[in-house]
Scaffold this active site. Structure first.
Site, PDB file in Angstrom:
ATOM      1  N   ARG A  26       0.812  -1.223   0.000  1.00 56.72           N
ATOM      2  CA  ARG A  26       0.000   0.000   0.000  1.00 56.72           C
ATOM      3  C   ARG A  26       0.841   1.267   0.000  1.00 56.72           C
ATOM      4  O   ARG A  26       0.375   2.336  -0.372  1.00 56.72           O
ATOM      5  CB  ARG A  26      -0.917   0.020   1.224  1.00 56.72           C
ATOM      6  CG  ARG A  26      -1.911  -1.121   1.291  1.00 56.72           C
ATOM      7  CD  ARG A  26      -2.553  -1.181   2.672  1.00 56.72           C
ATOM      8  NE  ARG A  26      -1.529  -1.433   3.695  1.00 56.72           N
ATOM      9  CZ  ARG A  26      -1.740  -1.347   5.002  1.00 56.72           C
ATOM     10  NH1 ARG A  26      -2.940  -1.000   5.453  1.00 56.72           N
ATOM     11  NH2 ARG A  26      -0.781  -1.608   5.856  1.00 56.72           N
ATOM     12  N   GLU A  54       5.829   6.913  12.304  1.00 59.12           N
ATOM     13  CA  GLU A  54       5.461   7.850  13.361  1.00 59.12           C
ATOM     14  C   GLU A  54       6.430   9.021  13.276  1.00 59.12           C
ATOM     15  O   GLU A  54       7.616   8.863  13.533  1.00 59.12           O
ATOM     16  CB  GLU A  54       5.602   7.131  14.706  1.00 59.12           C
ATOM     17  CG  GLU A  54       4.938   7.781  15.868  1.00 59.12           C
ATOM     18  CD  GLU A  54       5.014   6.881  17.099  1.00 59.12           C
ATOM     19  OE1 GLU A  54       6.111   6.822  17.706  1.00 59.12           O
ATOM     20  OE2 GLU A  54       4.008   6.238  17.425  1.00 59.12           O
ATOM     21  N   GLN A  70       4.071  25.002  18.455  1.00 58.54           N
ATOM     22  CA  GLN A  70       3.721  25.586  17.158  1.00 58.54           C
ATOM     23  C   GLN A  70       4.334  24.740  16.046  1.00 58.54           C
ATOM     24  O   GLN A  70       5.504  24.370  16.117  1.00 58.54           O
ATOM     25  CB  GLN A  70       4.246  27.023  17.085  1.00 58.54           C
ATOM     26  CG  GLN A  70       3.900  27.758  15.800  1.00 58.54           C
ATOM     27  CD  GLN A  70       4.305  29.227  15.866  1.00 58.54           C
ATOM     28  OE1 GLN A  70       4.188  29.878  16.902  1.00 58.54           O
ATOM     29  NE2 GLN A  70       4.789  29.759  14.761  1.00 58.54           N
ATOM     30  N   ASP A  71       3.531  24.438  15.017  1.00 58.87           N
ATOM     31  CA  ASP A  71       4.013  23.753  13.816  1.00 58.87           C
ATOM     32  C   ASP A  71       3.978  24.733  12.656  1.00 58.87           C
ATOM     33  O   ASP A  71       2.994  25.459  12.477  1.00 58.87           O
ATOM     34  CB  ASP A  71       3.131  22.550  13.472  1.00 58.87           C
ATOM     35  CG  ASP A  71       3.384  21.351  14.383  1.00 58.87           C
ATOM     36  OD1 ASP A  71       4.114  21.502  15.372  1.00 58.87           O
ATOM     37  OD2 ASP A  71       2.839  20.279  14.096  1.00 58.87           O
ATOM     38  N   ARG A 110      16.980  29.930   3.603  1.00 60.18           N
ATOM     39  CA  ARG A 110      16.305  30.570   4.733  1.00 60.18           C
ATOM     40  C   ARG A 110      17.217  30.438   5.946  1.00 60.18           C
ATOM     41  O   ARG A 110      17.508  29.341   6.397  1.00 60.18           O
ATOM     42  CB  ARG A 110      14.948  29.907   4.987  1.00 60.18           C
ATOM     43  CG  ARG A 110      13.961  30.051   3.823  1.00 60.18           C
ATOM     44  CD  ARG A 110      12.640  29.353   4.139  1.00 60.18           C
ATOM     45  NE  ARG A 110      11.738  29.333   3.006  1.00 60.18           N
ATOM     46  CZ  ARG A 110      10.736  30.180   2.824  1.00 60.18           C
ATOM     47  NH1 ARG A 110      10.508  31.145   3.699  1.00 60.18           N
ATOM     48  NH2 ARG A 110       9.961  30.071   1.757  1.00 60.18           N
ATOM     49  N   HIS A 167      18.703  31.833  11.335  1.00 59.94           N
ATOM     50  CA  HIS A 167      17.794  32.522  12.254  1.00 59.94           C
ATOM     51  C   HIS A 167      17.851  31.946  13.670  1.00 59.94           C
ATOM     52  O   HIS A 167      18.103  30.764  13.865  1.00 59.94           O
ATOM     53  CB  HIS A 167      16.345  32.385  11.759  1.00 59.94           C
ATOM     54  CG  HIS A 167      16.140  32.883  10.366  1.00 59.94           C
ATOM     55  ND1 HIS A 167      15.234  32.330   9.498  1.00 59.94           N
ATOM     56  CD2 HIS A 167      16.722  33.910   9.681  1.00 59.94           C
ATOM     57  CE1 HIS A 167      15.259  32.964   8.345  1.00 59.94           C
ATOM     58  NE2 HIS A 167      16.156  33.936   8.429  1.00 59.94           N
ATOM     59  N   LYS A 213      13.817  23.533  17.666  1.00 64.24           N
ATOM     60  CA  LYS A 213      13.066  23.143  16.474  1.00 64.24           C
ATOM     61  C   LYS A 213      13.319  21.672  16.164  1.00 64.24           C
ATOM     62  O   LYS A 213      14.434  21.175  16.359  1.00 64.24           O
ATOM     63  CB  LYS A 213      13.483  23.981  15.267  1.00 64.24           C
ATOM     64  CG  LYS A 213      13.167  25.464  15.405  1.00 64.24           C
ATOM     65  CD  LYS A 213      13.691  26.255  14.218  1.00 64.24           C
ATOM     66  CE  LYS A 213      13.392  27.735  14.388  1.00 64.24           C
ATOM     67  NZ  LYS A 213      13.993  28.545  13.314  1.00 64.24           N
ATOM     68  N   TYR A 246       8.398  22.299  10.440  1.00 65.88           N
ATOM     69  CA  TYR A 246       9.129  22.320  11.695  1.00 65.88           C
ATOM     70  C   TYR A 246       8.209  22.587  12.873  1.00 65.88           C
ATOM     71  O   TYR A 246       7.249  23.331  12.789  1.00 65.88           O
ATOM     72  CB  TYR A 246      10.305  23.285  11.681  1.00 65.88           C
ATOM     73  CG  TYR A 246      10.109  24.639  11.066  1.00 65.88           C
ATOM     74  CD1 TYR A 246      10.042  25.779  11.857  1.00 65.88           C
ATOM     75  CD2 TYR A 246      10.039  24.781   9.684  1.00 65.88           C
ATOM     76  CE1 TYR A 246       9.909  27.027  11.296  1.00 65.88           C
ATOM     77  CE2 TYR A 246       9.908  26.041   9.109  1.00 65.88           C
ATOM     78  CZ  TYR A 246       9.835  27.155   9.919  1.00 65.88           C
ATOM     79  OH  TYR A 246       9.696  28.394   9.356  1.00 65.88           O
ATOM     80  N   LYS A 259      15.155  40.599   3.947  1.00 65.83           N
ATOM     81  CA  LYS A 259      15.562  40.622   5.354  1.00 65.83           C
ATOM     82  C   LYS A 259      16.849  39.827   5.563  1.00 65.83           C
ATOM     83  O   LYS A 259      17.764  40.269   6.257  1.00 65.83           O
ATOM     84  CB  LYS A 259      14.429  40.075   6.229  1.00 65.83           C
ATOM     85  CG  LYS A 259      14.682  40.240   7.712  1.00 65.83           C
ATOM     86  CD  LYS A 259      13.434  40.183   8.563  1.00 65.83           C
ATOM     87  CE  LYS A 259      12.640  38.924   8.424  1.00 65.83           C
ATOM     88  NZ  LYS A 259      11.591  38.822   9.475  1.00 65.83           N
TER      89      LYS A 259
END
Length: 196
Positions: free
Chosen positions: A23, A28, A46-47, A58, A61, A71, A131, A168
């Site tokens: 299939r 998980e 938060q996701d 990116r 940060h 994260k 993340y 930025k």
């Protein structure tokens, strides 16, 4: 899940157990119980998800305390190289980085703890990147390091002319500027628990 320490042991690769049959597959992607036992107890709140094309970079940060973030990152579609830079003042690996390829083929995730700057660059035509964060986004607490800083000397694995940055991120400060700033050097002391 399999937890693999990187050359900076606090940054951990997470490999899920993959179950395949006619299939497709099942795995998980996160279990708090397993994660807490394998790495540390973290309350993700938060996701986030981003979509990017080849060459998008990116980073690098971080969020300053009291809004510092851990994260847990992964790729749903495509391929990136993900980076974590140690910004814990006094750490034996201060200013060094870990680079890990994450893709929809290797199913790897990377845990980036508090006290690290984070970034990634897209190697595939497109990528969907997810993340989990253990603190909410706080724009007033944003910090960043220039992607092409000569002191960090990060190998982004694609030609520099292919790099695509936000306005930025084009204005991010150099490592030399940051480490000359006493306030920056007090943000993430190495011998302090950054989760209290």
């Amino acid at each position: 899940m399999n937890f693999i320490a990187t050359e900076i042991p606090e940054v951990v690769i997470v490999e899920p157990r993959l179950f395949r049959d006619e299939r497709g597959y099942f795995f998980e992607s996160f279990s708090k119980q397993t994660f807490d036992a394998g790495i540390r107890s973290v309350q993700f709140v938060q996701d986030n998800e981003s979509a990017s094309r080849y060459g998008v970079l990116r980073g690098l940060h971080f969020q300053k305390p009291p809004h510092a973030q851990s994260k847990l990152v992964r790729v749903v579609r495509g391929r990136v190289v993900d980076y974590a830079v140690d910004i814990r003042f006094g750490s034996p690996t201060f200013g060094r980085y870990v680079a890990v390829e994450l893709s929809d083929q290797n199913f790897r995730q990377l845990f980036i703890p508090r006290g690290f700057a984070h970034g990634f660059v897209v190697l595939s035509d497109e990528v969907v990147f997810q993340y989990k964060c253990d603190n909410y986004y706080a724009p007033q607490s944003e910090g960043a390091i220039a992607w092409n800083d000569p002191d960090l000397n990060i190998d982004w694995r694609i030609p520099s002319e292919d790099i695509i940055l936000s306005a930025k991120d084009q204005a991010n400060r150099s490592w030399k500027e940051l480490t000359a700033d006493e306030d920056f050097c007090r943000l993430f002391p190495y011998n302090q628990d950054l989760y209290k």
